[in-house]
Design a protein around this motif. Sequence first.
Motif, mmCIF file in Angstrom:
data_model
loop_
_atom_site.group_PDB
_atom_site.id
_atom_site.type_symbol
_atom_site.label_atom_id
_atom_site.label_comp_id
_atom_site.label_asym_id
_atom_site.label_seq_id
_atom_site.Cartn_x
_atom_site.Cartn_y
_atom_site.Cartn_z
ATOM 1 N N SER A 135 -98.984 10.437 5.421
ATOM 2 C CA SER A 135 -98.448 10.107 4.531
ATOM 3 C C SER A 135 -99.850 10.119 3.913
ATOM 4 O O SER A 135 -101.422 9.233 4.017
ATOM 5 N N SER A 136 -99.452 9.683 2.249
ATOM 6 C CA SER A 136 -100.799 9.730 1.261
ATOM 7 C C SER A 136 -100.906 8.373 1.420
ATOM 8 O O SER A 136 -102.331 7.432 0.708
ATOM 9 N N ILE A 137 -100.530 7.170 2.055
ATOM 10 C CA ILE A 137 -100.065 6.019 1.396
ATOM 11 C C ILE A 137 -101.490 5.695 2.551
ATOM 12 O O ILE A 137 -102.689 4.622 2.731
ATOM 13 N N LEU A 138 -100.964 6.067 3.976
ATOM 14 C CA LEU A 138 -102.577 6.300 5.037
ATOM 15 C C LEU A 138 -103.761 6.639 4.485
ATOM 16 O O LEU A 138 -104.882 6.355 4.322
ATOM 17 N N ASP A 139 -103.413 8.605 3.396
ATOM 18 C CA ASP A 139 -105.290 8.702 3.818
ATOM 19 C C ASP A 139 -105.583 8.014 2.020
ATOM 20 O O ASP A 139 -107.127 8.130 2.586
ATOM 21 N N ASN A 140 -104.742 7.482 1.511
ATOM 22 C CA ASN A 140 -105.462 6.617 0.541
ATOM 23 C C ASN A 140 -106.043 5.312 0.989
ATOM 24 O O ASN A 140 -106.946 4.521 0.808
ATOM 25 N N ALA A 141 -105.462 4.642 1.555
ATOM 26 C CA ALA A 141 -105.956 3.867 2.591
ATOM 27 C C ALA A 141 -107.716 3.814 2.760
ATOM 28 O O ALA A 141 -108.305 2.794 2.730
ATOM 29 N N HIS A 142 -107.440 5.282 3.361
ATOM 30 C CA HIS A 142 -108.944 5.174 3.586
ATOM 31 C C HIS A 142 -109.622 5.515 2.722
ATOM 32 O O HIS A 142 -111.272 5.222 2.816
ATOM 33 N N LYS A 143 -109.142 5.990 1.799
ATOM 34 C CA LYS A 143 -110.132 6.126 0.478
ATOM 35 C C LYS A 143 -111.125 5.520 0.032
ATOM 36 O O LYS A 143 -111.680 4.993 -0.301
ATOM 37 N N ILE A 144 -110.141 4.096 -0.202
ATOM 38 C CA ILE A 144 -109.862 3.089 -1.031
ATOM 39 C C ILE A 144 -111.582 2.315 -0.220
ATOM 40 O O ILE A 144 -112.245 1.963 -0.831
ATOM 41 N N LEU A 145 -111.269 2.436 1.591
ATOM 42 C CA LEU A 145 -112.041 1.364 2.008
ATOM 43 C C LEU A 145 -113.377 2.161 2.167
ATOM 44 O O LEU A 145 -114.703 1.520 1.802
ATOM 45 N N LYS A 146 -113.412 3.789 1.954
ATOM 46 C CA LYS A 146 -114.511 4.265 1.140
ATOM 47 C C LYS A 146 -115.287 3.916 -0.176
ATOM 48 O O LYS A 146 -116.290 4.490 -0.067
ATOM 49 N N GLY A 147 -114.533 3.336 -0.672
ATOM 50 C CA GLY A 147 -114.955 3.713 -1.945
ATOM 51 C C GLY A 147 -114.532 5.195 -2.860
ATOM 52 O O GLY A 147 -115.118 5.415 -4.203
ATOM 53 N N ASP A 148 -113.424 6.120 -2.009
ATOM 54 C CA ASP A 148 -113.548 7.229 -3.491
ATOM 55 C C ASP A 148 -112.174 6.549 -4.285
ATOM 56 O O ASP A 148 -111.183 6.227 -3.476
ATOM 57 N N THR A 149 -112.143 6.863 -5.254
ATOM 58 C CA THR A 149 -111.850 7.197 -6.196
ATOM 59 C C THR A 149 -110.560 7.982 -6.918
ATOM 60 O O THR A 149 -109.647 7.621 -7.404
ATOM 61 N N LYS A 150 -110.583 9.181 -6.120
ATOM 62 C CA LYS A 150 -110.250 10.165 -6.042
ATOM 63 C C LYS A 150 -108.712 10.288 -5.169
ATOM 64 O O LYS A 150 -108.705 11.280 -4.427
ATOM 65 N N LEU A 151 -107.050 9.625 -5.793
ATOM 66 C CA LEU A 151 -106.378 8.764 -4.866
ATOM 67 C C LEU A 151 -105.721 10.661 -4.932
ATOM 68 O O LEU A 151 -105.058 10.930 -5.961
ATOM 69 N N ILE A 152 -104.356 10.394 -3.488
ATOM 70 C CA ILE A 152 -103.420 11.514 -3.528
ATOM 71 C C ILE A 152 -102.715 10.935 -4.923
ATOM 72 O O ILE A 152 -101.933 9.307 -4.199
ATOM 73 N N GLU A 153 -101.219 11.380 -5.278
ATOM 74 C CA GLU A 153 -100.598 10.746 -6.129
ATOM 75 C C GLU A 153 -99.495 12.275 -5.692
ATOM 76 O O GLU A 153 -99.325 12.981 -5.872
ATOM 77 N N ASP A 154 -98.510 10.923 -4.796
ATOM 78 C CA ASP A 154 -97.000 12.110 -5.040
ATOM 79 C C ASP A 154 -95.906 11.296 -4.761
ATOM 80 O O ASP A 154 -95.888 9.880 -5.303
#
Length: 270
Positions: A135-154
């Motif tokens: 899920s992009s929601i779960l993947d993006n949640a982990h990205k945000i926690l790591k400070g990664d701004t390159k989020l997945i959009e779908d």
Amino acid sequence: YTRIASGNLRRAIHKDPALEAVLTHNITTIHNLLEYTPETYWDYELSKESFRFVPKRTASNPLDITHLVIEEATMLGAADLWPKLYAALRPGVRIIFIGDINQLQPVFGASVFNYALMQLPVVELTQVYRQKEGSSILDNAHKILKGDTKLIEDQNFKIIRGGTIQHGQAKLAQSLGVTIPKWHEVGEYDPEQDIFLSPWNKHDLGTDNLNKIVAQFLGDMREAVVWEIIAGIAKVYLAVGDKVLFNKQVGYITKISRNGQYYGKGAKPE
């Protein structure tokens, strides 16, 4: 505090008949567990009688329980509600704290969950069942926690871009009044399923103003007749069909009528 979360938890647990049989009346809020009740007292600073809620369950009138499971323990304040709860427990009560360390802390300070993690045995759940695998929601949640701004959009995660101009909250709030009907028209906003989240209450993009914008949109859709309601020193604008919170319970307004016993300043015509 509104009992909405405990009601959801109760319905989920009671889907299992065996659990419903043994946990019929065991799922409630901490405030309800401590039997908070209103009382009046004399405020010496203001030199007048004031009103407050206090727990009936205290160290001198403790709870008669042996086990306590605290769900959403990250929202339990270490300096306000927790001391009152702990004081009302008898010696030897076993407590299980359940929470998410990535949640925001309570409104009034640090969470007792932080202290529990440092002092008690810990079991960490690592498998996420709420979102499907990938899920992009779960993947993006982990990205945000790591400070990664390159989020997945779908289709499950969209970023609404407003251009390069930095608008103030008032301008953005004004544009929402136009944008929300468009989202609803193309199927991107369902008022029965979707919610707006805001970190503020009183700003132009705070929950109070966002609720007014959504209420205006819903009222326009059903051609609602809006009434000015005078409640003490406050004025609110409501219509039949509006969703409200009364006595910590969610309800819908089914009728609005004039109070014949009211002789104060008149309200605006409906």
